[in-house]
Design an enzyme around this catalytic site. Structure first.
Site, PDB file in Angstrom:
ATOM      1  N   TYR A 140       0.861  -1.183   0.000  1.00 13.32           N
ATOM      2  CA  TYR A 140       0.000   0.000   0.000  1.00 13.32           C
ATOM      3  C   TYR A 140       0.891   1.223   0.000  1.00 13.32           C
ATOM      4  O   TYR A 140       1.840   1.305   0.792  1.00 13.32           O
ATOM      5  CB  TYR A 140      -0.900   0.002   1.235  1.00 13.32           C
ATOM      6  CG  TYR A 140      -1.782   1.222   1.366  1.00 13.32           C
ATOM      7  CD1 TYR A 140      -1.566   2.139   2.382  1.00 13.32           C
ATOM      8  CD2 TYR A 140      -2.840   1.453   0.481  1.00 13.32           C
ATOM      9  CE1 TYR A 140      -2.383   3.262   2.520  1.00 13.32           C
ATOM     10  CE2 TYR A 140      -3.652   2.564   0.611  1.00 13.32           C
ATOM     11  CZ  TYR A 140      -3.422   3.466   1.632  1.00 13.32           C
ATOM     12  OH  TYR A 140      -4.216   4.583   1.758  1.00 13.32           O
ATOM     13  N   ASP A 235       9.333   2.563  -0.930  1.00 14.22           N
ATOM     14  CA  ASP A 235       8.365   3.248  -0.075  1.00 14.22           C
ATOM     15  C   ASP A 235       8.725   2.904   1.368  1.00 14.22           C
ATOM     16  O   ASP A 235       8.365   1.844   1.880  1.00 14.22           O
ATOM     17  CB  ASP A 235       6.944   2.793  -0.419  1.00 14.22           C
ATOM     18  CG  ASP A 235       5.920   3.504   0.442  1.00 14.22           C
ATOM     19  OD1 ASP A 235       4.735   3.510   0.069  1.00 14.22           O
ATOM     20  OD2 ASP A 235       6.303   4.059   1.507  1.00 14.22           O
ATOM     21  N   LYS A 263       5.316   9.345   8.388  1.00 15.49           N
ATOM     22  CA  LYS A 263       5.141   8.838   9.760  1.00 15.49           C
ATOM     23  C   LYS A 263       6.213   9.314  10.738  1.00 15.49           C
ATOM     24  O   LYS A 263       6.173  10.445  11.206  1.00 15.49           O
ATOM     25  CB  LYS A 263       5.017   7.313   9.727  1.00 15.49           C
ATOM     26  CG  LYS A 263       3.775   6.862   8.922  1.00 15.49           C
ATOM     27  CD  LYS A 263       3.609   5.364   8.883  1.00 15.49           C
ATOM     28  CE  LYS A 263       2.579   4.951   7.845  1.00 15.49           C
ATOM     29  NZ  LYS A 263       1.206   4.957   8.349  1.00 15.49           N
TER      30      LYS A 263
HETATM   31  P1  KE4 Z   1      -0.586   8.386   4.311  1.00 14.38           P
HETATM   32  O1  KE4 Z   1      -1.072   9.085   3.082  1.00 14.38           O
HETATM   33  O2  KE4 Z   1      -1.683   7.577   4.977  1.00 14.38           O
HETATM   34  O3  KE4 Z   1       0.140   9.312   5.292  1.00 14.38           O
HETATM   35  O4  KE4 Z   1       0.539   7.343   3.884  1.00 14.38           O
HETATM   36  C1  KE4 Z   1       0.232   6.370   2.919  1.00 14.38           C
HETATM   37  C2  KE4 Z   1       1.200   5.220   3.045  1.00 14.38           C
HETATM   38  C3  KE4 Z   1       2.220   5.097   2.129  1.00 14.38           C
HETATM   39  N1  KE4 Z   1       3.111   4.079   2.183  1.00 14.38           N
HETATM   40  C4  KE4 Z   1       3.028   3.140   3.162  1.00 14.38           C
HETATM   41  C5  KE4 Z   1       4.028   2.025   3.196  1.00 14.38           C
HETATM   42  C6  KE4 Z   1       2.002   3.213   4.139  1.00 14.38           C
HETATM   43  O5  KE4 Z   1       1.925   2.264   5.103  1.00 14.38           O
HETATM   44  C7  KE4 Z   1       1.074   4.272   4.091  1.00 14.38           C
HETATM   45  C8  KE4 Z   1      -0.050   4.410   5.091  1.00 14.38           C
HETATM   46  N2  KE4 Z   1      -0.129   3.394   6.095  1.00 14.38           N
HETATM   47  C9  KE4 Z   1      -1.449   3.084   6.599  1.00 14.38           C
HETATM   48  C10 KE4 Z   1      -1.289   2.034   7.703  1.00 14.38           C
HETATM   49  N3  KE4 Z   1      -0.779   0.797   7.211  1.00 14.38           N
HETATM   50  C11 KE4 Z   1      -2.187   4.282   7.053  1.00 14.38           C
HETATM   51  C12 KE4 Z   1      -3.362   4.004   7.959  1.00 14.38           C
HETATM   52  C13 KE4 Z   1      -4.629   4.572   7.412  1.00 14.38           C
HETATM   53  O6  KE4 Z   1      -4.845   4.508   6.179  1.00 14.38           O
HETATM   54  O7  KE4 Z   1      -5.421   5.096   8.230  1.00 14.38           O
END
Ligand code: KE4
Length: 423
Positions: A140, A235, A263
């Protein structure tokens, strides 16, 4: 009180939440509305205190409400919350990132991991003049149209193949291979290699639960990308400053052309970043023709929160301690499974301060294997721990995030609760 709030929230937000995975869709029941967090603990609207392993999905690594982070954010806020202009604070954070991850020679801050990955994909296409992207099932990278195919995290949690509203054109150039499938990687490169702008991968996958790279997987991506002049994009939104001071690229010794971060680098405030080789980043506006922008990019509060956090992660012994605590937890959970009626039906994957307890006989090596897990058992286990004061990520496709605030007491309390729940 949680039910009351959830009813109100459902009148305001789709699913009553501002991010789908929070809605408890995979586990049932009422999401707990958090009113306060400190160290390894969160308190919900009923005043119930729990040990937290969501840790803002990995953004928190020092522990909630870390005094040092709170201090700098409080001070910065009194100097204004956003200027829309360059600030010294962004230089300070960027220098810390580059010192830890030398492949990030130049970078650009964003306000989310999604923006970072979206920008990195656009940049790879700008730099190579090609359009195809190779990603991996179960990974993701945020809710980017082109990447919402066979995605992990919330998309997997909801059992969706992708997303409504994504036009076929948006994913026409997206190729998907099974994670850790070296044969599929070679086939796709043989057939499309010279059309690929980039290979985008979570170097350690944490959005299908924690799935480690098979030996040679990352090395193959590096080799094939170089051979076909496609960019290798890591990523590291989750793995950056978590699996090692220099992220997965340091831990596995495979260096990408571009890296996405998020994060931890924001210490809990909204931040993302993409960066890499200076010659590639030279394409980014205003130096180059690839446009990318953001009102709150480099936000001063987020910058100081991130810098205060990274400042505490320069001491490698911190990572050793995180790894020791997590290993203790992982070993204890595996022992609890073996001692329970569920022996052989659940397994534990762990790396650094990441961990997933899978309801599969062995830790999955791919998304398909993770999807074969017993989600019903996961839901029961989730609630068994929630009722015993432990707050896990409410989805089988996520990782537990251990922080420096998870000490002996928290680990032992978690193991006791797990033992009872499994029994
Ligand atoms: P954000 O746009 O949610 O800040 O980041 C996206 C993203 C990109 N790359 C990786 C490897 C990620 O894990 C994420 C977002 N992680 C999820 C939890 N596994 C966010 C939680 C959520 O969607 O509320």
């Amino acid at each position: 009180m949680n039910q009351t709030l959830f009813a109100q929230a459902r009148e305001l937000f789709p699913g009553g939440v501002n991010s789908p995975v929070r809605a408890f869709g995979a586990v049932g029941g009422t999401p707990r509305f958090i009113t306060r967090a400190e160290g390894a603990h969160v308190w919900d609207a009923d005043g119930v205190r729990r040990i937290d392993y969501v840790s803002s999905w990995g953004a928190i690594i020092l522990g909630h409400a870390d005094p040092g982070v709170v201090d700098v954010v409080r001070s910065a806020a009194s100097l204004g919350t956003s200027y829309g202009a360059p600030t010294p604070a962004e230089i300070a954070l960027a220098e810390r990132i580059r010192a830890a991850i030398p492949s990030v020679e130049r970078m650009r801050f964003t306000s989310s991991g999604t923006e970072a990955a979206m920008s990195a994909v656009r940049l790879a296409r700008a730099h190579t003049g090609r359009t195809k992207i190779l990603k991996f099932a179960g990974c993701y990278h945020g809710h980017i149209d082109a990447l919402l195919t066979a995605a992990g995290s919330g998309v997997a949690t909801m059992g969706l193949p992708g997303s409504a509203g994504v036009s076929p054109e948006a994913t026409r150039d997206t190729l998907v291979a099974p994670y850790n499938d070296l044969g599929a990687v070679n086939e796709l490169f043989d057939r499309y290699g010279d059309e690929l702008a980039a290979v985008l991968v979570e170097p350690v996958a944490a959005n299908m639960g924690l799935v480690l790279p098979a030996p040679g997987f990352l090395e193959l991506l590096r080799e094939q990308a170089s051979a076909h002049e496609a960019l290798l994009v890591f990523d590291e939104v989750i793995t950056g400053f978590r699996v090692a001071p220099g992220g997965a690229q340091e831990r596995y010794g495979v260096i990408p052309d571009l890296t996405c971060l998020g994060k931890v680098i924001g210490g809990g405030l909204p931040v993302g970043a993409f960066g890499g080789r200076a010659d590639i980043m030279a394409q980014v506006a205003p130096d180059g023709p690839m446009y990318q922008a953001g009102t709150l990019s480099g936000n001063p509060l987020a910058m100081v929160a991130g810098a205060a956090t990274l400042g505490r992660l320069t001491d490698r012994s911190v990572f050793d301690r995180l790894e020791q605590q997590t290993a203790r937890l992982a070993t204890g959970l595996a022992e609890a499974i073996d001692a329970s009626p569920h022996a052989g039906r659940a397994s534990v994957a762990t790396l650094a301060s990441l961990l997933t307890l899978f309801w599969t006989p062995q830790p999955p090596t791919s998304f398909a294997e993770a999807q074969a897990g017993d989600d019903e058992a996961f839901a029961r286990f989730f609630h068994g721990l929630l009722d015993r004061g432990i707050s896990l990520p409410p989805s089988p496709y996520e990782a537990w995030f251990v922080t420096l605030a998870h000490g002996e007491d928290e680990i032992e309390a978690t193991l006791a609760a797990a033992g009872q729940a499994l029994a």
